[in-house]
Motif scaffolding. Structure first.
Motif, PDB file in Angstrom:
ATOM      1  N   ASN A   1       0.830  -1.216   0.000  1.00 20.33           N
ATOM      2  CA  ASN A   1       0.000   0.000   0.000  1.00 20.33           C
ATOM      3  C   ASN A   1       0.859   1.260   0.000  1.00 20.33           C
ATOM      4  O   ASN A   1       0.583   2.217  -0.727  1.00 20.33           O
ATOM      5  N   TRP A   2       1.892   1.257   0.844  1.00 22.30           N
ATOM      6  CA  TRP A   2       2.769   2.425   0.913  1.00 22.30           C
ATOM      7  C   TRP A   2       3.514   2.635  -0.404  1.00 22.30           C
ATOM      8  O   TRP A   2       3.702   3.756  -0.851  1.00 22.30           O
ATOM      9  N   ARG A   3       3.944   1.554  -1.029  1.00 21.34           N
ATOM     10  CA  ARG A   3       4.642   1.643  -2.314  1.00 21.34           C
ATOM     11  C   ARG A   3       3.706   2.239  -3.376  1.00 21.34           C
ATOM     12  O   ARG A   3       4.095   3.116  -4.141  1.00 21.34           O
ATOM     13  N   GLN A   4       2.464   1.764  -3.419  1.00 18.99           N
ATOM     14  CA  GLN A   4       1.488   2.302  -4.373  1.00 18.99           C
ATOM     15  C   GLN A   4       1.223   3.780  -4.115  1.00 18.99           C
ATOM     16  O   GLN A   4       1.140   4.576  -5.048  1.00 18.99           O
ATOM     17  N   GLU A   5       1.095   4.130  -2.849  1.00 21.41           N
ATOM     18  CA  GLU A   5       0.860   5.533  -2.483  1.00 21.41           C
ATOM     19  C   GLU A   5       2.053   6.400  -2.888  1.00 21.41           C
ATOM     20  O   GLU A   5       1.896   7.482  -3.449  1.00 21.41           O
ATOM     21  N   LEU A   6       3.254   5.915  -2.626  1.00 26.45           N
ATOM     22  CA  LEU A   6       4.456   6.641  -3.016  1.00 26.45           C
ATOM     23  C   LEU A   6       4.501   6.825  -4.532  1.00 26.45           C
ATOM     24  O   LEU A   6       4.794   7.923  -5.021  1.00 26.45           O
ATOM     25  N   ASP A   7       4.202   5.776  -5.264  1.00 28.11           N
ATOM     26  CA  ASP A   7       4.185   5.882  -6.727  1.00 28.11           C
ATOM     27  C   ASP A   7       3.151   6.900  -7.195  1.00 28.11           C
ATOM     28  O   ASP A   7       3.407   7.703  -8.091  1.00 28.11           O
ATOM     29  N   ARG A   8       2.000   6.903  -6.549  1.00 32.30           N
ATOM     30  CA  ARG A   8       0.941   7.867  -6.913  1.00 32.30           C
ATOM     31  C   ARG A   8       1.392   9.294  -6.629  1.00 32.30           C
ATOM     32  O   ARG A   8       1.204  10.194  -7.451  1.00 32.30           O
TER      33      ARG A   8
END
Length: 183
Positions: free
Chosen positions: A121-128
């Motif tokens: 989730n954090w990786r996806q948020e960072l990418d976003r």
């Protein structure tokens, strides 16, 4: 802080419809404030009644009129007043941290699964957030002051996700050590 000031700040940038605000809260303001479509529309209605917003009906062909919201003088004054008030840090309520406090009662593998999900989730948020930065702030030194401030808010979100991922690496190392020692 209430949703009211997040909406006022968003409308300070430019007039918007409720749909536009919802999209803004899901993209550019995603790391600043979380609000659902329904919450935003309820707040817009309340703020209009309070005289903080002005509404312009914009006709559309074959659809109902759009409502374009903009700050009234009272809305600008309310936002400016709030901006000068000191804000405390919001309380922390993090179920993942609570799980670590009682985590010795379960298999380390179950905690590993939880931290793995959270890392994703954090990786996806960072990418976003990085996508938002690339789209809106590719040359932050060349944008007006208000947008440089918004970029700093986004940078806080980016750094927070980077920090969360680094912390997750520490948790994984401890869990891996415990899993190996039990083997």
């Amino acid at each position: 802080m209430s949703l009211k000031f997040a909406v006022l700040a968003a409308l300070h940038e430019q007039p918007a419809t409720g749909y536009d605000l919802t999209r803004n809260f899901r993209t550019r303001m995603a790391n600043v404030w979380n609000a659902s479509h329904q919450q935003i529309y309820r707040e817009l209605s309340k703020m209009t009644e309070e005289g903080l917003l002005e509404v312009e009906d914009v006709p559309q062909d074959s659809r109902p009129d759009r409502k374009l919201y903009r700050l009234s003088d009272a809305g600008i004054a309310d936002l400016a007043n709030w901006l000068t008030e000191s804000q405390g840090r919001p309380p922390t309520r993090d179920p993942l941290l609570v799980k670590l406090f009682g985590g010795d009662l379960v298999d380390p593998e179950s905690l590993m699964a939880e931290i793995t999900r959270q890392r994703q989730n954090w990786r996806q948020e960072l990418d976003r957030y990085r996508d938002i930065e690339a789209e809106y702030f590719s040359a932050p030194e060349q944008v007006p002051f208000r947008f440089r401030l918004q970029h700093l808010a986004l940078r806080k979100g980016i750094r927070s996700m980077e920090s969360n991922l680094a912390w997750a690496d520490e948790v994984v190392a401890v869990l891996n050590h415990e899993i190996k020692s039990r083997s």
